[in-house]
Structures are given as structure tokens and as C-alpha cells.
Design a protein around this motif. Structure first.
Motif, PDB file in Angstrom:
ATOM      1  N   VAL A 172       0.869  -1.173   0.000  1.00 26.14           N
ATOM      2  CA  VAL A 172       0.000   0.000   0.000  1.00 26.14           C
ATOM      3  C   VAL A 172       0.909   1.227   0.000  1.00 26.14           C
ATOM      4  N   LYS A 173       0.638   2.147  -0.936  1.00 25.81           N
ATOM      5  CA  LYS A 173       1.504   3.345  -0.968  1.00 25.81           C
ATOM      6  C   LYS A 173       0.687   4.593  -0.654  1.00 25.81           C
ATOM      7  N   ASN A 174       1.382   5.701  -0.544  1.00 29.58           N
ATOM      8  CA  ASN A 174       0.720   6.968  -0.220  1.00 29.58           C
ATOM      9  C   ASN A 174      -0.155   6.870   1.034  1.00 29.58           C
ATOM     10  N   ILE A 175       0.433   6.357   2.065  1.00 30.30           N
ATOM     11  CA  ILE A 175      -0.300   6.137   3.313  1.00 30.30           C
ATOM     12  C   ILE A 175      -0.759   7.467   3.901  1.00 30.30           C
ATOM     13  N   LYS A 176      -2.020   7.493   4.318  1.00 29.96           N
ATOM     14  CA  LYS A 176      -2.528   8.665   5.038  1.00 29.96           C
ATOM     15  C   LYS A 176      -3.009   8.185   6.406  1.00 29.96           C
TER      16      LYS A 176
ATOM     17  N   ILE B 204       5.408   6.979   7.803  1.00 31.43           N
ATOM     18  CA  ILE B 204       5.430   5.905   6.812  1.00 31.43           C
ATOM     19  C   ILE B 204       4.837   6.375   5.488  1.00 31.43           C
ATOM     20  N   GLN B 205       5.467   5.942   4.420  1.00 32.01           N
ATOM     21  CA  GLN B 205       4.972   6.269   3.078  1.00 32.01           C
ATOM     22  C   GLN B 205       4.361   5.044   2.414  1.00 32.01           C
ATOM     23  N   THR B 206       5.104   3.954   2.468  1.00 34.38           N
ATOM     24  CA  THR B 206       4.699   2.745   1.759  1.00 34.38           C
ATOM     25  C   THR B 206       4.720   1.568   2.729  1.00 34.38           C
ATOM     26  N   LEU B 207       3.712   0.767   2.621  1.00 36.46           N
ATOM     27  CA  LEU B 207       3.506  -0.289   3.608  1.00 36.46           C
ATOM     28  C   LEU B 207       3.532  -1.643   2.942  1.00 36.46           C
TER      29      LEU B 207
ATOM     30  N   MET C  51      -5.086 -15.419   2.393  1.00 35.85           N
ATOM     31  CA  MET C  51      -5.299 -14.519   1.263  1.00 35.85           C
ATOM     32  C   MET C  51      -6.618 -13.766   1.425  1.00 35.85           C
ATOM     33  N   ALA C  52      -7.637 -14.470   1.964  1.00 35.81           N
ATOM     34  CA  ALA C  52      -8.934 -13.823   2.171  1.00 35.81           C
ATOM     35  C   ALA C  52      -8.776 -12.633   3.110  1.00 35.81           C
ATOM     36  N   ALA C  53      -8.002 -12.830   4.175  1.00 34.52           N
ATOM     37  CA  ALA C  53      -7.798 -11.758   5.141  1.00 34.52           C
ATOM     38  C   ALA C  53      -7.011 -10.612   4.516  1.00 34.52           C
ATOM     39  N   MET C  54      -6.018 -10.970   3.715  1.00 29.60           N
ATOM     40  CA  MET C  54      -5.206  -9.952   3.052  1.00 29.60           C
ATOM     41  C   MET C  54      -6.094  -9.054   2.173  1.00 29.60           C
ATOM     42  N   ASP C  55      -6.953  -9.700   1.400  1.00 31.97           N
ATOM     43  CA  ASP C  55      -7.828  -8.925   0.508  1.00 31.97           C
ATOM     44  C   ASP C  55      -8.809  -8.071   1.301  1.00 31.97           C
ATOM     45  N   ARG C  56      -9.284  -8.623   2.408  1.00 33.03           N
ATOM     46  CA  ARG C  56     -10.208  -7.878   3.259  1.00 33.03           C
ATOM     47  C   ARG C  56      -9.489  -6.622   3.812  1.00 33.03           C
ATOM     48  N   ALA C  57      -8.267  -6.787   4.231  1.00 31.94           N
ATOM     49  CA  ALA C  57      -7.526  -5.652   4.792  1.00 31.94           C
ATOM     50  C   ALA C  57      -7.338  -4.564   3.734  1.00 31.94           C
ATOM     51  N   CYS C  58      -6.994  -4.996   2.505  1.00 33.39           N
ATOM     52  CA  CYS C  58      -6.793  -4.009   1.444  1.00 33.39           C
ATOM     53  C   CYS C  58      -8.092  -3.305   1.089  1.00 33.39           C
TER      54      CYS C  58
ATOM     55  N   GLY D   4      -4.825   4.731   2.068  1.00 35.75           N
ATOM     56  CA  GLY D   4      -3.671   4.630   1.176  1.00 35.75           C
ATOM     57  C   GLY D   4      -4.096   4.068  -0.166  1.00 35.75           C
ATOM     58  N   GLU D   5      -3.111   3.907  -1.031  1.00 36.99           N
ATOM     59  CA  GLU D   5      -3.384   3.403  -2.379  1.00 36.99           C
ATOM     60  C   GLU D   5      -2.837   1.980  -2.472  1.00 36.99           C
ATOM     61  N   VAL D   6      -3.741   1.031  -2.700  1.00 38.37           N
ATOM     62  CA  VAL D   6      -3.327  -0.370  -2.736  1.00 38.37           C
ATOM     63  C   VAL D   6      -2.736  -0.672  -4.107  1.00 38.37           C
ATOM     64  N   VAL D   7      -1.550  -1.260  -4.090  1.00 37.41           N
ATOM     65  CA  VAL D   7      -0.889  -1.633  -5.339  1.00 37.41           C
ATOM     66  C   VAL D   7      -1.534  -2.912  -5.870  1.00 37.41           C
ATOM     67  N   GLY D   8      -1.712  -3.009  -7.152  1.00 35.94           N
ATOM     68  CA  GLY D   8      -2.388  -4.153  -7.746  1.00 35.94           C
ATOM     69  C   GLY D   8      -1.621  -5.453  -7.575  1.00 35.94           C
ATOM     70  N   GLY D   9      -2.362  -6.556  -7.513  1.00 37.13           N
ATOM     71  CA  GLY D   9      -1.740  -7.874  -7.426  1.00 37.13           C
ATOM     72  C   GLY D   9      -1.280  -8.223  -6.031  1.00 37.13           C
ATOM     73  N   ALA D  10      -1.000  -9.498  -5.856  1.00 35.06           N
ATOM     74  CA  ALA D  10      -0.556  -9.977  -4.540  1.00 35.06           C
ATOM     75  C   ALA D  10       0.558 -10.988  -4.732  1.00 35.06           C
ATOM     76  N   VAL D  11       1.510 -10.983  -3.817  1.00 36.33           N
ATOM     77  CA  VAL D  11       2.521 -12.036  -3.821  1.00 36.33           C
ATOM     78  C   VAL D  11       1.929 -13.193  -3.031  1.00 36.33           C
ATOM     79  N   ASP D  12       1.992 -14.399  -3.582  1.00 35.51           N
ATOM     80  CA  ASP D  12       1.398 -15.541  -2.883  1.00 35.51           C
ATOM     81  C   ASP D  12       2.340 -16.740  -3.012  1.00 35.51           C
ATOM     82  N   VAL D  13       3.094 -17.000  -1.980  1.00 36.89           N
ATOM     83  CA  VAL D  13       3.978 -18.170  -1.992  1.00 36.89           C
ATOM     84  C   VAL D  13       3.242 -19.298  -1.280  1.00 36.89           C
ATOM     85  N   TYR D  14       2.756 -20.256  -2.040  1.00 32.17           N
ATOM     86  CA  TYR D  14       1.869 -21.296  -1.518  1.00 32.17           C
ATOM     87  C   TYR D  14       2.184 -22.568  -2.290  1.00 32.17           C
ATOM     88  N   PRO D  15       3.363 -23.155  -2.004  1.00 34.02           N
ATOM     89  CA  PRO D  15       3.858 -24.245  -2.856  1.00 34.02           C
ATOM     90  C   PRO D  15       2.981 -25.492  -2.843  1.00 34.02           C
TER      91      PRO D  15
END
Lengths: 339, 806
Positions: B239-243, B346-349, B388-395, B404-415
Motif C-alpha cells: 500500500v503506498k501513499n499512506i494517510k 510511513i509512506q509505503t507499507l 489470502m482472504a484476510a489480506m484482501d479484506r484488509a486491502c 492509502g493506495e493499494v498496489v495491484g496484485g498480490a505475492v502468494d507463496v503457496y507451494p
């Protein structure tokens, strides 16, 4: 002659009437009826009587004797009764004085609760069995579906001797031992000492007792578990007792339940003892987990069973309204002699 | 798990029961109610008031007189509060109303405080303006409240409004005990699902929409999980541009209700999602992360790390760490590092929502000595699908709150994505296990409410990933039982082959021993199985005594409870000493308890557990009082006259001249004696204490409850009294042995009636007198026969130097 007999009779009867002691009555008997008594004298004087009169006089003498004897007898009875009553009057005791007893010992309250409980289950066809207090991890945990690294195995709960051997934390390992023998059907209770790493306080002790119950047979149902524990509760806590089954979780039973009974102090209205809820939790139970049956060599497709575990101290403390668990282990006579 | 009813209703809007009904029914469906906190308890007749005018009190410097508009009228209130001004909107409790507590924030009285109109220094006051503490809450929950003074509404309210409603206090928080298998229930959504299923109402979980701008998160951060075994899934978003700003009131109120202090929108969102989804999240300041890289790996043994609470902690190589391109920045699942923490500029989270191995987190948290809300959740073993559900809920909340401004996409390491669990729907088996007859339709309805999907084609239930506890038929049967109602399951008794209830012989013997002890005045006691190794010294046991071979507990409660007892006396002596200290007179105790004899040390197999009956007494008693009890016991166990008492000195804790071993058929079954004076000192006891210890494993197999009627004697007995003189050292047991050996069948019994030393008897000698009884079962005895036996006895006695007394 006649006159003399009359006179003897009259005097004798008067004397008898006047007599107020057994001795005087005896004196009268001797002086009138005795060997040298007046009547005997009369008989002795018979030889001077005309032959034909003798039977008549004889009869008169006998009659007189009978009358006097009778009077004596009556008077004696009256006098005896009077004397006995006088004696008893003097023997009056203070019945409110304390009774005499000798000092007896007392069963430990825990033991009383245990025996009450055993009585109920023995009546339902259960066998009392025992198992070791120092136990293998395998029986205490592994065979009961509590695998390696399960939080229940943490050192903060369990006293370990070494990696494989520990102080049993529950009586449930006896279940596994009995099931392993493979003898069906099983109806057992296993009372005994268990250990958990709790500091001593009013409601905790590092050593306490549980009573484990186990039934395994063909066609055993959760309904049977309910019926059994309901019957137990009514016999143990009283016929008015109501029982509530709440879903719960134990690793070795599924489905599992905790059981509350109506508070035995307030009967369910709510009081200080039950925290106002009217209910008191007394045990945990459930249907033996199929995996546990399997690990103990019993085919869960053929057999099913139920198990329950009762904390004995808990029941004893509640039943006898003991407010501090430490009292159970202090062995103060003033405490022990109240049971 | 605390659940404010208002929060649950956010997902189950049709829930319309009372608090009590909610708690009771949830308990019966498996969520056991532990406590209920009613937030508007004792808050009565409290409205919003607008202060129109403030004047000074004529007779008091610290008081002011306010004219307050309460909607229906304007009333006068006198207050000492320093923080109010004209125009302020404040909570006002009216005459006859009630508040929860005083403004000092002390413990609230059970029935609150009743407010009545009155005069303050001669001026009429018709009510009271309230501080947040008087309303039963705290500044932690209402950060906008002043430190000292009246609560002033900062939102749009009007005079006469229900102030309690405006504050969101018409609510109750129900605390549930969640069992360890129901990880999903450590979340509001999970509990709401249970509530919806319990009350058969519709369930509306949060609807999460797509979030993020058209940038790609992979341009901001790269994640590598080196230790997959400890981190099954790691998701990250940026998330960038945190307010930074306070979070909205609804969020603050919900957090406050579960005891979490609102801080700012970022912190509140992570906390909110942790409560709502049960998934802890962590926020890093992306600008502090070297090389824009996250690496998840085990720590190196001895690594030092400063957590965000400022403490330096030492790791070992089993602790999982979150690292950036250069350094460690957080202890996985437990606490982040000071070096990457979020600050006000903080600027970017970087948001992290991951799942870690529950056991590892539990053990690590112990090793590091740090248990947090997050580790408490992770150690239960969370569902990776939920991360991932919680992550999306938070965003989504970040966007909704404009944080703030949520950056598109998610990193998901889930082998190794979790496999779907399917269980056959076995209606008959479930009914057979429960003893019920629930229809398939009804069962499917219960399951549907629990989000279990039915695959008609395969007749299988598809288990949602959050129900990690469902793995077999019995688990599904429990779900049926919960919603059919444990109450509604019939009550039957087991049928089938009947069994005989019984106690083992061992316990029957113990029961008889208890009875005899109690008849003789002994009370049952209970002592611990573990004790201090110092016990051996207290009991004067020699350095090589076998009792010192005791089993040690590896993690005892302390040295005093560190070894398993090998001798039962310490508990008894301690108990007697307690009684003596309490000035109890004539105390007699007994105890049944095991001693633990190792076959070898260190232990490789289970030790032998030997049940000991220990008796101890002081007061009006001597050695023979206790011996009499043992004899009573023996005869109650069918062993009357069989026990032999051999004087000994082998027990160092007993008086050397007053101790004996008790044997049965030559086997040692017990010992008895007086406690050694030095041991008495060691236990701070004065006087005489006698003890006996019975080794039950020897006694039990010899005991018998078989009895045979022997008839009542029909022929007269013949008695002979023997008065003898002998050396003091001779034990009467030796004489009795001769009686038994030489008396033959005709000797019925013998009884000691006198032992005398003193005048008329030579020094070093004593006089002992016995009465012997002879009887034959079938005839009257001849004088001569008895004389012959007595002569034989006397001859034998002469060999011991015993003479008839002249």
C-alpha cells in the motif's frame, strides 16, 4: 375347735392386712402355717377330737389354711409391686445426659465420594480396574489420539520422568490398556491418582484423582452414554437431578460432551456455589474416537463405545461444600473427622 | 473469544434473541459461554444535552452552573468539571437515573450509582454530566474522551438523543470458550457462522471486492520462503501513499468492545481483520526493507534480535524469522522487529498475511519468552486458505477508509495448496452412532448452514478448508448432534450381554483394612506421591539405603516435589506434625498410597508400584495399641494368629528397642514401631509417635474371606494358670511359640494376664503369667491328659531357663 379356727383366721387376716413388709408376711406364714404354727397345733390337737368330727374339722383346717395362704399370696403380690415401684422411683435418670461413645475414625471425603460412585457403577455391571500411575507416553497420549507436539503434552502440564515415561495426567490410559486386551464387552471404571503440573492453591493440586469410565460393545450409542450418565447423576446426586450435555472437544472422543448437573445446593435456582447459573459441570465424556479404537486393536466398524472422566476432588469438594482443595491433603483431624 | 453481539449481528442481521438466549443456545450448540458483559449495565435515563449557558457559582470557586437543553426542556446542572464550554454536547444523566461508576475510574459498584436532583452549595442541580468512566468505559476505548472531565460528543448529535445509543453502549460482549479443534471460531466471522446455524438465520459474511491500482506488486517486493515446512503460505501486498488518521467510529467501537484500544487506521485495520477473520497480519515499512526482498528462514543459533517492544532477544535455529535482503526484520508469527516497524512518517507499507506451523510457533514463543495475540492465534494452526482472504479484506478496508493506495496484485507463496477434504455422507452410520433417527434432508440442512457442500453424484460432503477438525464420520456425526441438539438425543441404556459389576480382590482387602482402622479411631488421610530427596536424611536412612534409589521427575514443581516416594512415612509424619502443631489431641491417621520402586535407574521400564497402608498415631496410645489394630486387621482378613512379630533394628527411623517386623508365613508383610527421637526432632514433634506400614502386595494374596463354622464348644474346658519367672530379655513370643508347638489339638487358647518386674522378683528377671485353656471337641477332658501337656510345656520352658514361680 371351730371357734379357735375362726379366731386364728381372724387374727391372721388382720395381721396380714396390716403387714407392710415382706418380712412381717413371712413371720405370719411361719407363726400360723409353719411346723410349729397355730394351725399345725390345731391339727396336732385332732387326736382329742371325736372320730366322726375329725373329717369336718380337718376340712375346716384346710379351708382356713387355704384362705390364709391366699391372703398372704395376694398381699405379697401387692407388696412386691409396691416395693418395685418405690425402687424404680429412686432409679430415675437424666436421659438428657450425653451418650457414651468411643472415638471412631472417618473415611477421607474423597474416598467416600469414590465409594458412592463405585457403588452406582458396580450396580450397573461395571468392573473396577486399576492401572499404573507412572505410565508410558504411549498409553497416556499416543493411543488416545494425542500425538507428538500436541499442546496437552507440554511440560507445563505434564510431569515427565523421561521422554517415554511420565506421571499419568489422566486415568484414560487405563482405557487403552483394557481395550488392548481385546476382551469384549467392556464395562469398566478406573479410579486413580493423576498428576498435572499445577501449583498448589485453593482449586488446584499437582496430584488429584479421576474416575474413568469405558463401555465398548456392539451397537453402543451416544443415547446410551446419555442414559448411563443420567442414571448415574440421579443416583449419585439425588433423584431430582437434571443433566445437561454440552458439546465439547476431547482428542480421544467424538462426538464429545461436557456434562452439567443441576446445582445440588440450590436445585437449579442459582446460588453462590453454581455462580448463579443453576448448573455445575461435573464431567467430560464422549463416544470413543474410531481412531482410538483402531489403535487399540478394536474394529470401529463392528464395535463402538463411550468413555467418561470424572474429577473426584471436584465432585467431593462440591458435594461436601469444601472451599479449599488443600484441606484434602493436609490431614488435619478437625477436618477429617467431619465426614 | 469475546463476541460483541452487535458485531455478530453485522453478519447475522436477523438475530433477534435476548443476550441470555444467545449465550444459552450457543452453549448448547458447542460454544460454551464463559461470561457476559453487558455494556449498558446500570446506565439509565442518560441523554444528550447541549450546554446553553455557563455561569459561575456564587459560593464556590470550583463549581459552575450550566443551563442544559435536553431536548424536551432546559435544566440546570451544577458541575465541577473544568472542560465544558457553551455549545458542547454532553451525556446527561437525569434525576432518578443511574450511572455505572464514579469519575475516579475505580471498581464499579454492583448496582451502579443512582443520581437524584439536589443542591450543590445552595444551588439546585437537576442531573449530572458524565465522564466516560461514569458510563462504565475508559479512555482506552474512547480515545477522544478527555483525561479528566466530561465526555464531549464530537459527532453530529442533538439534544434528547439516547446518549448510550450514540456511544454504542447498548451492547453486550459474550465470552466463549472455544475448543482447540475449532480454529475457525477464533474469529467473528466464524462465530457468526455458528450463530447463524444455531438460530437458523441467514449468514452474510463480508463481501470482499477486487482491490488495487494497475501497478504490479512484484515491482515492489520479492518473497522467498526457504523453510516451507514452517511456512505453508506467505502472502504480501503493498500500500503506498499512506494517510494516517483515526479509524472510523464504527471500527473503533468494535475494537473497543473486544478490548483493543483504537490507535490509527493502519493499526486498527490489522487488528480488525485479525478479529474478524482470525488471521493475524503484520505491517512493515517498505522503505526499511533492504533490496525490496523478503526471505523466510530459520534463525541462526544465537542470533540477537530486537523486537518492536525494544527488547533484545536471543534466537535458536528452530525459530522462524522474516528477513529482508540484509537482516532479520521479524520473528515469524510472534512479533516484528524494531528495525522495520511502522512509524508516523510511513509512506509505503508492506502487508504480510501468512500461515506458520502451529507447533513451531508455540515452541518458539516459549523459547523466545514472548507470547503475543498473533502467536496465540498462529499456534492453533491456521487455515492457509484464510490468509489470502484476510489480506484482501484488509486491502479493501484500506481503500474504503482512504488510508492509502493499494498496489495491484498480490505475492502468494503457496507451494503445496491444501487439498480439498471429502467425506462420504453416511446417514445410517451417523444415526447408529448417535442412537438417533435424523433424516438425510435434515442433516443436509445442518451441513448447508455450516458451509459444507453436498456432492450428490458421489454422495460426499465437501469440507470447507476452515473446518480443519472434520476428518471422519464421527466428526460429521458430532455436527449432526450439535444441531439436532444434544438435548433431543434419546436417553437409553446399553443393551447386549450383561456383565457382573465387581471390585478386584485387592480393593476389597483395602476396604476391610479401612473399616478396621476406622473402628479403631483412625481417620483416612491423603498425601502426595512425590516428595523431597531430603526425606531420606530426615528419616536417618543410610547413604546406601535402597530407599534412596528413587525415580526423579525431570520437570518437578520444585525440589520438594522432585522424587517419587520409595517409602510412605514422610507424608504420615508430616501430617501428624501438622496435627500436633494445631494442638489436636489423640490423632490417629491412616493412608493408602503407592510407593514407586524402580527396577533400574535411569528408568527404562515402568517401576513397581507397591500399595502401602500406613498407620500413624500419637496421644493416648502405645506400641501395643497399634499392634492390637494390626491384629484386628489380620483377623478380619482371615489371618488371625498367623502374624509373627520379630524384634529388629533394621529400620533406622524407628526406636531401636521398639520396632518389629511382622511376618506372615515367613514373608515380611509389615513393620511397626515407635518413631526414633531424632526423627521426631527432624519433624519438630515432641512425645511419642507410633507407626506401622503394611506392604499390601504381600498381604493381599494371603487374605481370605472364606469362613467355616467350627461349632460351639459342647464339653467343658479345663484351665491352668502358669506363673513363671524368667530373664527380662526373653520375649513372651518365645513362650507363646512353645505353647503353640506343645499344646497340641487340645490347647484351645492362651491368654497373657500379667507381666511384672520389681519387688519380690530378682533383679534382671520378670514374672509372666498365662492362663491356658484346654478343651476336647468330643469329650470331657481327664485331669491327667492336661497335666501331661502342661508338663511337656514346662520341660520346654526349662530349656529357656524359665521356671514356675515359687
Amino acid at each position: 375347735m371351730k371357734e379357735r379356727l375362726e379366731a386364728i383366721k381372724k387374727t391372721a387376716l388382720e395381721k396380714i392386712e396390716q403387714a407392710d413388709a415382706m418380712d412381717s408376711l413371712n413371720d405370719i406364714r411361719v407363726s400360723v402355717l409353719g411346723k410349729k404354727g397355730e394351725l399345725t397345733q390345731v391339727l396336732k390337737g385332732m387326736k382329742n377330737v371325736a372320730k366322726e368330727e375329725r373329717p369336718v374339722i380337718g376340712q375346716m383346717v384346710n379351708e382356713t389354711r387355704a384362705i390364709i395362704e391366699n391372703a398372704l399370696e395376694q398381699e405379697m403380690t401387692i407388696l412386691k409391686k409396691k416395693l418395685r415401684e418405690e425402687k424404680m422411683k429412686k432409679e430415675v435418670i437424666d436421659v438428657t445426659l450425653p451418650g457414651k461413645t468411643h472415638e471412631k475414625g472417618h473415611r477421607h471425603p474423597n474416598q467416600i465420594a469414590l465409594e458412592d460412585l463405585e457403588r452406582v457403577f458396580i450396580g450397573m455391571g461395571y468392573e473396577v480396574v486399576e492401572g499404573p500411575e507412572i505410565e508410558y507416553d504411549k498409553y497416556n497420549f499416543e493411543l488416545l489420539n494425542i500425538p507428538e507436539n500436541h499442546p496437552a503434552k507440554d511440560e507445563q502440564d505434564t510431569f515427565y520422568i523421561n521422554k517415554e515415561i511420565l506421571l499419568r495426567t489422566q486415568t484414560s490410559p487405563v482405557q487403552a490398556r483394557i481395550m488392548e486386551t481385546g476382551q469384549m464387552p467392556i464395562r469398566m471404571i478406573a479410579p486413580g491418582r493423576v498428576f498435572r503440573s499445577d501449583e498448589v492453591d485453593a482449586t488446584h493440586s499437582p496430584s488429584f484423582h479421576q474416575v474413568e469410565g469405558l463401555v465398548v460393545d456392539k451397537g453402543i450409542t451416544f443415547a446410551d452414554l446419555k442414559g448411563t450418565l443420567e442414571q448415574f447423576a440421579k443416583e449419585f446426586f439425588g433423584p431430582e437431578t437434571k443433566v445437561k450435555f454440552r458439546p465439547h472437544h476431547f482428542p480421544f472422543t467424538e462426538p464429545s460432551a461436557e456434562v452439567d448437573v443441576t446445582c445440588f445446593k440450590c436445585g437449579g435456582k442459582g446460588c453462590r456455589m453454581c455462580g448463579g447459573s443453576g448448573w455445575i459441570e461435573i464431567l467430560g465424556c464422549g463416544m470413543v474416537h474410531p481412531h482410538v479404537l483402531e489403535m487399540c486393536g478394536i474394529d470401529p466398524e463392528v464395535y463402538s463405545g463411550f468413555a467418561f472422566g470424572i474429577g473426584l476432588e471436584r465432585v467431593a469438594l462440591l458435594k461436601y461444600e469444601i472451599d479449599d482443595m488443600r484441606l484434602l491433603y493436609e490431614n488435619d483431624k478437625r477436618f477429617l473427622s467431619q465426614f | 473469544m469475546d463476541t460483541p453481539i452487535s458485531w455478530i449481528k453485522a453478519y447475522v442481521p436477523d438475530l433477534d434473541c435476548s443476550v441470555q438466549e444467545y449465550a444459552d443456545k450457543m452453549t448448547l450448540s458447542g460454544s460454551n459461554m464463559e461470561s457476559v458483559t453487558v455494556l449498558d449495565k446500570n446506565l439509565e435515563k442518560i441523554v444528550v444535552g447541549k450546554i446553553l449557558k455557563i455561569e459561575k457559582h456564587p459560593d464556590a470557586d470550583k463549581l459552575i452552573i450550566c443551563q442544559v437543553d435536553i431536548g424536551t426542556e432546559t435544566i440546570q446542572i451544577v458541575t465541577g468539571a473544568p472542560n465544558v464550554s457553551e455549545g458542547d454536547m454532553v451525556p446527561v444523566v437525569l434525576d432518578g437515573g443511574r450511572v455505572a461508576g464514579g469519575h475516579d475510574g475505580g471498581k464499579n459498584p454492583e448496582n451502579g450509582i443512582k443520581i437524584k436532583k439536589g443542591k450543590l452549595r445552595g444551588v439546585v442541580s437537576n442531573g449530572m454530566m458524565c465522564s466516560i468512566e461514569e458510563l462504565g468505559s475508559t479512555r482506552d476505548m474512547y480515545p477522544e474522551a478527555p483525561e479528566y472531565g466530561i465526555y464531549i460528543f464530537q459527532k453530529d448529535v442533538k439534544p434528547g438523543d439516547d446518549a448510550v445509543e450514540v456511544l454504542g453502549l447498548h451492547d453486550a460482549v459474550v465470552e466463549f470458550e472455544i475448543t482447540s479443534n475449532r480454529v475457525d471460531c477464533f474469529s467473528m466471522v466464524g462465530m457468526a457462522r455458528e450463530a447463524a446455524a444455531t438460530f437458523r438465520k441467514d449468514f452474510y459474511p463480508p463481501v470482499v471486492t477486487k482491490t488495487g491500482n494497475d501497478e504490479d506488486v512484484n515491482d515492489y517486493i520479492k518473497v522467498t520462503v526457504e523453510d516451507e515446512d514452517l511456512c505453508p503460505r506467505y502472502t504480501a501486498r503493498v500500500v503506498k501513499n499512506i494517510k494516517l488518521a483515526p479509524s472510523p467510529e464504527w471500527m473503533q467501537r468494535r475494537l473497543a468492545a473486544v478490548g483493543i484500544r483504537p490507535i490509527n487506521n493502519l493499526v486498527d485495520i490489522t487488528n480488525y481483520v485479525m478479529e474478524e477473520y482470525g488471521q493475524p497480519m503484520h505491517a512493515y515499512d517498505l522503505d526499511t526493507i533492504a533490496n525490496n526482498e523478503i526471505i523466510v528462514r530459520r534463525a541462526k543459533k544465537g542470533d540477537k534480535f530486537v523486537t518492536l517492544d525494544g527488547e533484545e532477544r536471543t534466537m535458536d535455529d528452530s525459530v522462524l524469522m522474516i528477513c529482508d535482503g540484509e537482516k532479520e526484520i521479524g520473528i515469524a508469527g510472534i512479533m516484528g522487529g524494531e528495525n522495520s516497524m511502522v512509524t508516523d512518517d510511513i509512506q509505503t507499507l508492506l502487508f504480510e498475511a501468512a500461515t506458520f506451523d502451529g507447533t513451531n510457533i508455540r515452541l518458539s514463543s516459549k523459547k523466545v519468552g514472548l507470547r503475543t495475540d498473533a502467536s496465540g492465534k498462529f499456534e492453533k494452526g491456521l487455515d492457509p486458505e484464510n490468509a489470502m482472504a484476510a489480506m484482501d479484506r484488509a486491502c479493501q478496508l484500506i481503500e474504503e477508509l482512504g488510508a492509502g493506495e493499494v498496489v495491484g496484485g498480490a505475492v502468494d507463496v503457496y507451494p503445496n495448496p491444501k487439498e480439498q477434504v471429502r467425506l462420504p455422507l453416511e446417514v445410517d452410520k451417523m444415526n447408529a452412532l448417535l442412537g438417533t433417527n435424523v433424516s438425510k434432508e435434515e442433516i443436509l440442512e445442518y451441513f448447508d448452514r455450516l458451509d459444507l457442500e453436498y456432492d450428490e453424484e458421489t454422495n460426499e460432503m465437501i469440507i470447507p478448508s476452515f473446518r480443519q477438525d472434520l476428518g471422519c464420520m464421527a466428526d460429521l456425526a458430532e455436527e449432526v448432534a450439535r444441531f439436532f441438539g444434544y438435548d433431543n438425543i434419546p436417553v437409553t441404556l446399553p443393551r447386549g450381554e450383561s456383565t457382573a459389576g465387581k471390585k478386584p480382590f485387592k480393593i476389597r482387602v483395602e476396604d476391610v483394612c479401612r473399616d478396621v482402622a476406622e473402628q479403631n479411631g483412625f481417620c483416612g488421610g491423603m498425601t502426595y506421591s512425590f516428595e523431597s530427596p531430603k526425606v531420606f536424611d530426615k528419616l536417618l536412612l543410610s547413604e546406601d539405603a535402597k530407599e534412596r534409589q528413587a525415580i526423579e521427575i525431570s520437570n518437578p514443581l520444585g525440589e520438594d516435589f522432585s522424587i517419587m516416594r520409595t517409602i510412605s512415612l514422610n507424608g504420615m509424619l508430616t501430617s501428624l506434625a501438622t496435627n500436633l502443631a494445631h494442638r489436636n489431641t489423640n490423632v490417629r491417621l491412616y493412608e493408602f498410597g503407592n510407593i514407586y520402586i524402580p527396577k533400574s535407574l535411569p528408568l527404562t521400564e515402568l517401576p513397581e508400584e507397591r500399595m502401602q497402608m500406613t498407620l500413624g498415631l500419637y496421644g493416648d496410645c502405645d506400641f501395643f495399641t497399634l499392634k492390637g489394630v494390626l491384629e484386628d486387621m489380620m483377623s478380619a482378613l482371615g489371618l488371625g494368629g498367623k502374624s509373627e512379630y520379630a524384634p529388629t533394628t533394621e529400620h533406622p527411623f524407628l526406636h531401636p528397642g521398639r520396632q518389629a517386623n511382622v511376618t506372615l508365613d515367613g514373608e515380611k508383610a509389615a513393620y511397626i514401631g515407635q518413631i526414633h527421637p531424632e526423627v521426631m526432632d527432624n519433624y519438630n514433634m515432641k512425645g511419642e509417635v507410633y507407626v506401622a506400614v503394611i506392604d499390601m502386595p504381600v498381604l493381599v494374596p494371603k487374605a481370605t474371606f472364606d469362613r467355616k463354622y467350627e461349632g460351639v464348644a459342647k464339653f467343658p474346658a479345663m484351665k491352668r494358670d502358669l506363673s513363671m519367672v524368667m530373664k527380662k530379655e526373653i520375649f513372651v513370643g518365645q513362650i507363646e511359640k512353645i505353647f503353640k508347638e506343645k499344646g497340641g489339638k487340645l490347647m484351645e487358647s492362651f491368654e497373657l494376664f500379667d507381666v511384672y518386674e520389681g519387688n519380690q522378683i530378682e533383679k534382671g528377671y520378670k514374672s509372666v503369667a498365662y492362663s491356658l485353656t484346654f478343651r476336647a471337641k468330643d469329650r470331657t477332658l481327664e485331669e491327667a491328659e492336661v497335666n501331661k501337656i502342661v508338663e511337656k510345656i514346662l520341660d520346654e520352658l526349662k530349656n529357656l531357663g524359665i521356671e514356675l514361680r515359687a
